[in-house]
Design a protein around this motif. Structure first.
Motif, PDB file in Angstrom:
ATOM      1  N   ILE A  28       0.833  -1.201   0.000  1.00 38.44           N
ATOM      2  CA  ILE A  28       0.000   0.000   0.000  1.00 38.44           C
ATOM      3  C   ILE A  28       0.870   1.254   0.000  1.00 38.44           C
ATOM      4  N   ARG A  29       1.955   1.219   0.761  1.00 40.34           N
ATOM      5  CA  ARG A  29       2.869   2.373   0.761  1.00 40.34           C
ATOM      6  C   ARG A  29       3.414   2.645  -0.639  1.00 40.34           C
ATOM      7  N   LEU A  30       3.827   1.594  -1.327  1.00 39.58           N
ATOM      8  CA  LEU A  30       4.356   1.757  -2.684  1.00 39.58           C
ATOM      9  C   LEU A  30       3.277   2.226  -3.653  1.00 39.58           C
ATOM     10  N   PHE A  31       2.082   1.667  -3.520  1.00 40.07           N
ATOM     11  CA  PHE A  31       0.992   2.058  -4.415  1.00 40.07           C
ATOM     12  C   PHE A  31       0.620   3.525  -4.226  1.00 40.07           C
ATOM     13  N   LEU A  32       0.625   3.974  -2.970  1.00 43.33           N
ATOM     14  CA  LEU A  32       0.312   5.374  -2.697  1.00 43.33           C
ATOM     15  C   LEU A  32       1.400   6.305  -3.231  1.00 43.33           C
ATOM     16  N   GLU A 101     -19.418   5.725  15.965  1.00 46.48           N
ATOM     17  CA  GLU A 101     -18.926   6.327  17.201  1.00 46.48           C
ATOM     18  C   GLU A 101     -17.411   6.192  17.310  1.00 46.48           C
ATOM     19  N   ARG A 102     -16.886   5.057  16.848  1.00 48.59           N
ATOM     20  CA  ARG A 102     -15.450   4.800  16.927  1.00 48.59           C
ATOM     21  C   ARG A 102     -14.698   5.342  15.711  1.00 48.59           C
ATOM     22  N   CYS A 103     -15.421   5.918  14.772  1.00 49.79           N
ATOM     23  CA  CYS A 103     -14.812   6.372  13.508  1.00 49.79           C
ATOM     24  C   CYS A 103     -14.106   5.219  12.804  1.00 49.79           C
ATOM     25  N   ASP A 104     -14.723   4.053  12.832  1.00 50.77           N
ATOM     26  CA  ASP A 104     -14.179   2.899  12.136  1.00 50.77           C
ATOM     27  C   ASP A 104     -14.121   3.215  10.640  1.00 50.77           C
ATOM     28  N   PRO A 105     -12.951   3.072  10.001  1.00 48.99           N
ATOM     29  CA  PRO A 105     -12.849   3.390   8.575  1.00 48.99           C
ATOM     30  C   PRO A 105     -13.848   2.660   7.696  1.00 48.99           C
ATOM     31  N   ILE A 106     -14.306   1.472   8.130  1.00 45.38           N
ATOM     32  CA  ILE A 106     -15.241   0.705   7.318  1.00 45.38           C
ATOM     33  C   ILE A 106     -16.571   1.434   7.161  1.00 45.38           C
ATOM     34  N   HIS A 112      -8.732  10.695   9.002  1.00 48.33           N
ATOM     35  CA  HIS A 112      -7.282  10.601   9.137  1.00 48.33           C
ATOM     36  C   HIS A 112      -6.661  10.588   7.740  1.00 48.33           C
ATOM     37  N   PRO A 113      -5.596  11.343   7.519  1.00 48.12           N
ATOM     38  CA  PRO A 113      -4.991  11.410   6.177  1.00 48.12           C
ATOM     39  C   PRO A 113      -4.638  10.049   5.583  1.00 48.12           C
ATOM     40  N   ASP A 114      -4.141   9.127   6.408  1.00 44.00           N
ATOM     41  CA  ASP A 114      -3.783   7.802   5.895  1.00 44.00           C
ATOM     42  C   ASP A 114      -5.014   7.039   5.422  1.00 44.00           C
ATOM     43  N   VAL A 115      -6.117   7.191   6.152  1.00 44.96           N
ATOM     44  CA  VAL A 115      -7.363   6.524   5.765  1.00 44.96           C
ATOM     45  C   VAL A 115      -7.905   7.121   4.469  1.00 44.96           C
ATOM     46  N   LEU A 116      -7.868   8.444   4.365  1.00 38.41           N
ATOM     47  CA  LEU A 116      -8.343   9.098   3.147  1.00 38.41           C
ATOM     48  C   LEU A 116      -7.506   8.691   1.939  1.00 38.41           C
ATOM     49  N   ALA A 117      -6.194   8.591   2.139  1.00 35.74           N
ATOM     50  CA  ALA A 117      -5.319   8.189   1.040  1.00 35.74           C
ATOM     51  C   ALA A 117      -5.644   6.758   0.599  1.00 35.74           C
ATOM     52  N   TYR A 118      -5.881   5.884   1.583  1.00 37.49           N
ATOM     53  CA  TYR A 118      -6.219   4.499   1.257  1.00 37.49           C
ATOM     54  C   TYR A 118      -7.546   4.426   0.505  1.00 37.49           C
ATOM     55  N   GLN A 119      -8.543   5.155   0.982  1.00 42.73           N
ATOM     56  CA  GLN A 119      -9.850   5.141   0.332  1.00 42.73           C
ATOM     57  C   GLN A 119      -9.755   5.688  -1.089  1.00 42.73           C
TER      58      GLN A 119
END
Length: 212
Positions: A28-32, A101-106, A112-119
């Motif tokens: 994922i790091r490489l893909f981003l 409530e937990r802001c679960d990415p699912i 969070h920037p990392d979550v937005l980048a992944y999405q």
């Protein structure tokens, strides 16, 4: 099984899961950094310090390197239904609201920037978006079985999975457009309450009650 044998099995499983996470995170790091199509599987294997055949033993397809993060969620709805003391829809409603409530990415409600980048990587790459539907289909099949199977179970599971997906995508769309999670949360909760209320009213009686 002896305590020693159980301990060894547990250690192997933990090492296996660490390998999955390490290789997936590296990919994922490489893909981003470079883009999904610009990175080869051989590059991922080299960066993770494993051979290409070893990588394919863990991840049969390149897309699975990204979608591994969904693996734990594949049978989640079915588990919630089987373990819940409330009706299936009510158990899933509570679970989704708890995720908000937990802001679960699912749930899509995470800024969070990392979550937005992944999405962005996931939904912005056609091959990944297409592969994601395979995960959703398996999740739907497991949920249908938990709901008793048959046509009613399949119809209900299809509606439930679709509602969860649409709610999450709407939350992500708004956050990707620049809104903060805190600003979206109220509408996200209201939308989830309304959506699950419609599900409760519209599903067949056979799947609205407790699963036997």
């Amino acid at each position: 099984m002896s305590d020693t044998g159980a301990s060894a099995t547990g250690l192997r499983e933990r090492k296996k899961q660490r390998m999955y996470r390490t290789v997936s995170d590296t990919a994922i790091r490489l893909f981003l950094e470079k883009g999904f199509d610009a990175v080869s599987v051989a590059e991922v294997a080299a960066a993770a310090e494993i051979s290409k055949p070893t990588l394919f033993r863990y991840f049969p397809a390149k897309e699975d390197l990204v979608l591994y993060r969904f693996a734990d969620h594949e049978g989640e709805a079915a588990r919630v239904v089987r373990q819940g003391s409330a009706s299936p829809v009510e158990a899933l409603r509570r679970h989704f609201l708890d995720g908000l409530e937990r802001c679960d990415p699912i749930t899509g409600l995470n800024d969070h920037p990392d979550v937005l980048a992944y999405q962005s990587l996931l939904y912005g790459t056609p091959a990944l978006a297409a592969r994601l539907y395979g995960y959703l289909e398996r999740s739907e099949a497991a949920l249908a079985e938990a709901l008793g199977g048959g046509l009613d179970g399949r119809l209900a599971a299809g509606q439930i999975v679709a509602v969860q997906r649409i709610l999450a995508q709407e939350n992500w769309r708004r956050i990707a457009a620049g809104e903060r999670a805190a600003e979206v949360r109220g509408d996200a909760v209201a939308a989830a309450e309304r959506a699950f209320g419609l599900l409760e009213a519209g599903l067949p009686a056979a799947v609205r009650g407790d699963v036997v």
